[in-house]
Motif scaffolding. Sequence first.
Motif, PDB file in Angstrom:
ATOM      1  N   LEU A  88       4.282   6.812   9.392  1.00 12.59           N
ATOM      2  CA  LEU A  88       5.570   7.094   8.757  1.00 12.59           C
ATOM      3  C   LEU A  88       5.421   7.587   7.323  1.00 12.59           C
ATOM      4  N   ILE A  89       4.367   7.138   6.646  1.00 16.37           N
ATOM      5  CA  ILE A  89       4.133   7.505   5.250  1.00 16.37           C
ATOM      6  C   ILE A  89       2.651   7.729   5.029  1.00 16.37           C
ATOM      7  N   ARG A  90       2.331   8.285   3.878  1.00 17.90           N
ATOM      8  CA  ARG A  90       0.936   8.368   3.430  1.00 17.90           C
ATOM      9  C   ARG A  90       0.896   7.949   1.974  1.00 17.90           C
ATOM     10  N   ILE A  91       0.081   6.939   1.678  1.00 16.55           N
ATOM     11  CA  ILE A  91       0.017   6.381   0.335  1.00 16.55           C
ATOM     12  C   ILE A  91      -1.020   7.129  -0.494  1.00 16.55           C
ATOM     13  N   SER A  92      -0.608   7.606  -1.654  1.00 16.03           N
ATOM     14  CA  SER A  92      -1.515   8.246  -2.600  1.00 16.03           C
ATOM     15  C   SER A  92      -1.383   7.541  -3.936  1.00 16.03           C
ATOM     16  N   ASN A 135       2.785  -3.914  -0.736  1.00 13.54           N
ATOM     17  CA  ASN A 135       1.575  -3.313  -0.183  1.00 13.54           C
ATOM     18  C   ASN A 135       1.446  -3.566   1.322  1.00 13.54           C
ATOM     19  N   LYS A 136       1.786  -4.778   1.755  1.00 14.22           N
ATOM     20  CA  LYS A 136       1.701  -5.123   3.178  1.00 14.22           C
ATOM     21  C   LYS A 136       2.630  -4.257   4.017  1.00 14.22           C
ATOM     22  N   ILE A 137       3.860  -4.071   3.540  1.00 15.41           N
ATOM     23  CA  ILE A 137       4.831  -3.268   4.284  1.00 15.41           C
ATOM     24  C   ILE A 137       4.426  -1.798   4.290  1.00 15.41           C
ATOM     25  N   LEU A 138       3.999  -1.288   3.134  1.00 17.16           N
ATOM     26  CA  LEU A 138       3.572   0.114   3.059  1.00 17.16           C
ATOM     27  C   LEU A 138       2.384   0.386   3.977  1.00 17.16           C
ATOM     28  N   LYS A 139       1.430  -0.521   4.014  1.00 18.03           N
ATOM     29  CA  LYS A 139       0.255  -0.346   4.875  1.00 18.03           C
ATOM     30  C   LYS A 139       0.652  -0.300   6.346  1.00 18.03           C
TER      31      LYS A 139
END
Length: 235
Positions: free
Chosen positions: A204-208, A193-197
């Motif tokens: 670079l990304i969008r979390i869904s 979660n820390k890296i994705l955020k």
Amino acid sequence: MSKFNNTQPKAFATEMVGALSPESRQKLLSISELKRVETGDILWDRSQCQQAMVYVESGQIRSYIFSSTEPQFGFTDWGPGNWLGEAFLLLQGDNVFTVEAIESSFLRIVKRENFEQLMARDAALACDVARLVASRYRRVLCWVEEAMSRPIPERMATKLVRHCTPRSNGGFVYWGSQDNLATCLAVSRPTVNKILKSWERDGLIRISYGSIQITSCDQLLQAAKESPTTPQPTT
């Protein structure tokens, strides 16, 4: 269940692992039987003696092993054009993974006895199947290298890119939960979660829910290489 630039990323476009020649493919398909499976159907269970080789004609199946913390660990999804099961037919021993249909699929089933008879009389096919098995072994070695020696951000980015699919409106999408991603990489969910955020803050990304949209695979991989080593949380 699992299922981002406008061009498909190099080397990570599909789950195809190795390939049989058109001639070998046709030989095996000629002795196969067509079978339809539905979502959730189990093709074979772990520790059962495997009796068939499978070709995915349409749909998608998943191979996985069990762990104490996750019912599906180390999974691989196999789409159209993939063969699965030849290694354990050659070994003539128990399987080490379970194979399950994750959507309605049409499969070509090559039974053990037909496989063995064809292999015994066709040296070219036997060599081709041996090369396919070797490609599985190489993939395992790559997985070990990825899982053990590379920094977590690099491993995460590579996993996302290898398992993403193109979106109709551009970019790519990885289907899967953060829990599943953490388990497959043998790291904690807070680390994932820390890296994705941090990647989401950088655009670079969008979390869904249940998915991660990737704007550019090349940029994500580059950012991961430049990331500082991320320590595992202790809780």
